[in-house]
Design a protein around this motif. Structure first.
Motif, PDB file in Angstrom:
ATOM      1  N   ILE A   3      38.515  35.755  44.169  1.00  0.00           N
ATOM      2  CA  ILE A   3      38.090  34.620  43.359  1.00  0.00           C
ATOM      3  C   ILE A   3      36.865  34.014  44.022  1.00  0.00           C
ATOM      4  CG2 ILE A   3      38.678  32.322  42.494  1.00  0.00           C
ATOM      5  CD1 ILE A   3      40.251  34.382  41.091  1.00  0.00           C
ATOM      6  N   GLN A   4      35.742  34.025  43.310  1.00  0.00           N
ATOM      7  CA  GLN A   4      34.529  33.403  43.819  1.00  0.00           C
ATOM      8  C   GLN A   4      34.416  32.030  43.154  1.00  0.00           C
ATOM      9  OE1 GLN A   4      31.279  36.385  44.618  1.00  0.00           O
ATOM     10  NE2 GLN A   4      32.477  37.560  43.134  1.00  0.00           N
ATOM     11  N   LEU A  26      35.511  44.968  38.993  1.00  0.00           N
ATOM     12  CA  LEU A  26      36.569  44.866  37.995  1.00  0.00           C
ATOM     13  C   LEU A  26      37.704  43.967  38.484  1.00  0.00           C
ATOM     14  CD1 LEU A  26      37.620  45.797  35.230  1.00  0.00           C
ATOM     15  CD2 LEU A  26      38.611  47.794  36.368  1.00  0.00           C
ATOM     16  N   PHE A  27      37.817  43.806  39.801  1.00  0.00           N
ATOM     17  CA  PHE A  27      38.889  42.982  40.374  1.00  0.00           C
ATOM     18  C   PHE A  27      38.336  41.736  41.051  1.00  0.00           C
ATOM     19  CE2 PHE A  27      40.176  47.398  40.285  1.00  0.00           C
ATOM     20  CZ  PHE A  27      41.329  47.319  39.525  1.00  0.00           C
ATOM     21  N   SER A  28      37.154  41.354  40.650  1.00  0.00           N
ATOM     22  CA  SER A  28      36.510  40.158  41.192  1.00  0.00           C
ATOM     23  C   SER A  28      36.157  39.215  40.051  1.00  0.00           C
ATOM     24  CB  SER A  28      35.241  40.550  41.962  1.00  0.00           C
ATOM     25  OG  SER A  28      34.562  39.406  42.423  1.00  0.00           O
ATOM     26  N   TRP A  29      36.473  37.936  40.218  1.00  0.00           N
ATOM     27  CA  TRP A  29      36.260  36.943  39.167  1.00  0.00           C
ATOM     28  C   TRP A  29      35.532  35.723  39.729  1.00  0.00           C
ATOM     29  CZ3 TRP A  29      38.790  37.448  34.194  1.00  0.00           C
ATOM     30  CH2 TRP A  29      39.605  38.586  34.078  1.00  0.00           C
ATOM     31  N   VAL A  43      37.985  28.071  34.161  1.00  0.00           N
ATOM     32  CA  VAL A  43      37.483  29.233  33.429  1.00  0.00           C
ATOM     33  C   VAL A  43      37.158  30.320  34.442  1.00  0.00           C
ATOM     34  CG1 VAL A  43      35.558  30.139  32.061  1.00  0.00           C
ATOM     35  CG2 VAL A  43      36.610  27.956  31.442  1.00  0.00           C
ATOM     36  N   LEU A  44      37.750  31.506  34.228  1.00  0.00           N
ATOM     37  CA  LEU A  44      37.503  32.667  35.086  1.00  0.00           C
ATOM     38  C   LEU A  44      36.728  33.708  34.298  1.00  0.00           C
ATOM     39  CD1 LEU A  44      40.917  31.919  35.545  1.00  0.00           C
ATOM     40  CD2 LEU A  44      40.203  33.052  37.656  1.00  0.00           C
ATOM     41  N   VAL A  45      35.726  34.304  34.939  1.00  0.00           N
ATOM     42  CA  VAL A  45      34.893  35.314  34.278  1.00  0.00           C
ATOM     43  C   VAL A  45      34.815  36.545  35.179  1.00  0.00           C
ATOM     44  CG1 VAL A  45      32.629  35.828  33.305  1.00  0.00           C
ATOM     45  CG2 VAL A  45      33.567  33.518  33.118  1.00  0.00           C
ATOM     46  N   ASN A  46      35.191  37.693  34.620  1.00  0.00           N
ATOM     47  CA  ASN A  46      35.222  38.928  35.385  1.00  0.00           C
ATOM     48  C   ASN A  46      33.809  39.415  35.686  1.00  0.00           C
ATOM     49  OD1 ASN A  46      35.434  42.240  35.125  1.00  0.00           O
ATOM     50  ND2 ASN A  46      37.046  41.291  36.337  1.00  0.00           N
ATOM     51  N   ASP A  47      33.595  39.805  36.947  1.00  0.00           N
ATOM     52  CA  ASP A  47      32.252  40.207  37.370  1.00  0.00           C
ATOM     53  C   ASP A  47      31.754  41.473  36.682  1.00  0.00           C
ATOM     54  OD1 ASP A  47      32.345  38.052  39.022  1.00  0.00           O
ATOM     55  OD2 ASP A  47      32.454  39.171  40.905  1.00  0.00           O
ATOM     56  N   ALA A  48      32.657  42.402  36.387  1.00  0.00           N
ATOM     57  CA  ALA A  48      32.236  43.686  35.831  1.00  0.00           C
ATOM     58  C   ALA A  48      32.006  43.635  34.324  1.00  0.00           C
ATOM     59  CB  ALA A  48      33.271  44.759  36.148  1.00  0.00           C
ATOM     60  N   THR A  49      32.660  42.695  33.633  1.00  0.00           N
ATOM     61  CA  THR A  49      32.701  42.774  32.173  1.00  0.00           C
ATOM     62  C   THR A  49      32.312  41.487  31.444  1.00  0.00           C
ATOM     63  OG1 THR A  49      35.017  42.079  32.084  1.00  0.00           O
ATOM     64  CG2 THR A  49      34.589  44.438  32.358  1.00  0.00           C
ATOM     65  N   ASP A  50      32.210  40.372  32.163  1.00  0.00           N
ATOM     66  CA  ASP A  50      32.027  39.045  31.555  1.00  0.00           C
ATOM     67  C   ASP A  50      33.253  38.605  30.765  1.00  0.00           C
ATOM     68  OD1 ASP A  50      29.546  38.602  32.635  1.00  0.00           O
ATOM     69  OD2 ASP A  50      28.612  38.023  30.743  1.00  0.00           O
ATOM     70  N   GLU A  96      47.810  42.259  45.079  1.00  0.00           N
ATOM     71  CA  GLU A  96      48.872  41.901  46.012  1.00  0.00           C
ATOM     72  C   GLU A  96      48.460  40.727  46.897  1.00  0.00           C
ATOM     73  OE1 GLU A  96      50.112  45.311  48.133  1.00  0.00           O
ATOM     74  OE2 GLU A  96      50.940  46.328  46.367  1.00  0.00           O
ATOM     75  N   ASP A  97      47.181  40.646  47.208  1.00  0.00           N
ATOM     76  CA  ASP A  97      46.706  39.493  47.968  1.00  0.00           C
ATOM     77  C   ASP A  97      45.473  38.902  47.294  1.00  0.00           C
ATOM     78  OD1 ASP A  97      45.186  41.765  48.587  1.00  0.00           O
ATOM     79  OD2 ASP A  97      44.477  40.839  50.439  1.00  0.00           O
ATOM     80  N   PHE A  98      45.405  37.584  47.338  1.00  0.00           N
ATOM     81  CA  PHE A  98      44.266  36.862  46.793  1.00  0.00           C
ATOM     82  C   PHE A  98      43.347  36.473  47.957  1.00  0.00           C
ATOM     83  CE2 PHE A  98      44.638  35.177  42.341  1.00  0.00           C
ATOM     84  CZ  PHE A  98      45.639  36.046  41.944  1.00  0.00           C
ATOM     85  N   CYS A  99      42.064  36.495  47.711  1.00  0.00           N
ATOM     86  CA  CYS A  99      41.126  35.948  48.679  1.00  0.00           C
ATOM     87  C   CYS A  99      40.043  35.184  47.926  1.00  0.00           C
ATOM     88  CB  CYS A  99      40.526  37.040  49.560  1.00  0.00           C
ATOM     89  SG  CYS A  99      39.760  38.402  48.664  1.00  0.00           S
ATOM     90  N   TYR A 100      39.442  34.255  48.609  1.00  0.00           N
ATOM     91  CA  TYR A 100      38.467  33.360  47.991  1.00  0.00           C
ATOM     92  C   TYR A 100      37.161  33.399  48.774  1.00  0.00           C
ATOM     93  CZ  TYR A 100      42.583  31.285  45.727  1.00  0.00           C
ATOM     94  OH  TYR A 100      43.740  31.079  45.007  1.00  0.00           O
TER      95      TYR A 100
END
Length: 384
Positions: A3-4, A26-29, A43-50, A96-100
């Protein structure tokens, strides 16, 4: 999952330490926090797809369990897209793990801000009783964007492509759908349409589809009736729950709470033995297969009869599909069946004294002749 987060979201989550790790896009938002309708919103937006996910009306406990809320929001949004259950599980198993880390890439931040603006644009469509706003998000994800090369793309289609490529899946979408035949009562004329609609759509979305099928402009009130196989000989043509073939109404769906209250109290639906509900709270899968009547504009009183022709178990799209149809639909405010008959008589006779003025009026009402290609195009852009 990465999560950025913006400064505002990091403050709300009380993040003291950041331990960023690399994740595939694809796994970064990217994620932002703001207040909308005085409610805390992320609001979360996927980096690979918007692709956009919306969490709305969050409270302290939701931020304490933020990771669970994010995963549930993604799950709800993917389910709403009709993505295969097995593929959703594969995707979520990667988290499995979240990071920020801090949101710092200007390009991604600009794309995220664009999704935030669109969320605010549809603020009046948000469900006040729901955290996971998958219906509004679907509308945003169905709108075209420009990539870095200035080419247009759709986030929902891009998500499907990226999931298929990453997981090696040929089919990403798998859902149930219904083939519906719709007939608008027009007296001496006819206007029927046949469509495929995913069963996870609500009746609000079916209303939006019907508006596109018949070129209505959504100026007026509407509601639905759902019928059983039982016959009811006590109703007559001037009662809204009446079915032309005499079937018994078992459910009335109003467009909002205000109209539901009016139907119950002023039209005395409370005394009837059919149920009442609000259209955005009932999905097609809850009632189909069934006969349905859709009434639009209680002045002109347009009655649309829907029949379920088939249930498709493995529909591979997340959008409605127009199959075929026939007949031009009336313009708005033409005066009902009788008014439409007079309208058609005039515009089919260039020698009629009202011909020019009627054509001018029809243009002001956005009237157009039946064109299946127009309908297909309109359905791709319809508001969810």
């Amino acid at each position: 999952m990465l999560i950025q987060a913006t400064n505002k979201l990091r403050d709300e989550l009380n993040l003291k330490e950041l331990k960023p790790k690399e994740r595939p896009p694809l796994f970064s938002w990217h994620a932002n926090f703001f207040r909308l309708n005085r409610r805390k919103t992320v609001v979360l937006v996927n980096d690979a797809t918007d692709y956009t996910v919306i969490l709305y009306g969050l409270k302290k406990d939701d931020f304490n369990n933020f990771e669970d809320r994010v995963k549930a929001g993604i799950r709800r949004a993917f389910e709403r897209e009709g993505i295969k259950a097995s593929l959703i599980e594969k995707y979520l198993d990667q988290f499995e793990d979240f990071c920020y880390q801090k949101a710092k890439d200007r390009s991604y931040i600009a794309r995220m801000n664009n999704s935030c603006k669109m969320t605010k644009r549809f603020a009046d469509r948000l469900n006040e009783n729901e955290i996971y706003q998958s219906r509004v998000a679907k509308n945003i994800n169905n709108m075209s964007r420009k990539d870095d090369k200035k080419d247009y793309f759709y986030p929902d289609e891009t998500l499907q492509h990226e999931l298929a490529e990453y997981f090696g899946e040929k089919e990403v979408i798998q859902t149930q759908a219904a083939v519906l035949k719709v007939e608008l009562e027009l007296g001496e004329y006819q206007a029927w349409r046949k469509i495929i609609v995913p069963l996870n759509y609500t009746f609000r979305e079916l209303h939006n589809i019907l508006q596109k099928l018949y070129n209505w402009q959504d100026y007026h009130l509407h509601d639905f009736f759902v019928y059983s196989e039982e016959k009811d000989k006590t109703k007559n043509w001037n009662q809204s729950e009446y079915h032309r073939d005499g079937f018994k109404a078992v459910l009335n769906l109003a467009m909002n709470q205000e109209n539901l209250d009016y139907n119950r109290d002023q039209l005395n639906f409370a005394a009837e033995d059919f149920e009442q509900a609000i259209e955005n709270e009932v999905k097609l899968k809850d009632v189909l297969p069934a006969r349905i009547k859709y009434i639009y504009d209680y002045g002109d009183n347009w009655h649309h009869y829907l029949e379920t022709e088939e249930i498709i178990e493995d529909y591979n799209k997340n959008t409605p599909s127009f199959l075929e149809g026939e007949g031009t639909a009336p313009p708005e405010d033409v005066g009902g069946v009788g008014g439409f008959s007079e309208f058609m008589s005039i515009i089919s006779n260039p020698d009629h004294e009202e011909y020019e003025s009627m054509l001018e009026w029809a243009e002001s009402q956005r009237f157009k002749e039946y064109d299946p290609e127009d309908i297909k195009s309109d359905l791709r852009l319809y508001i969810y």
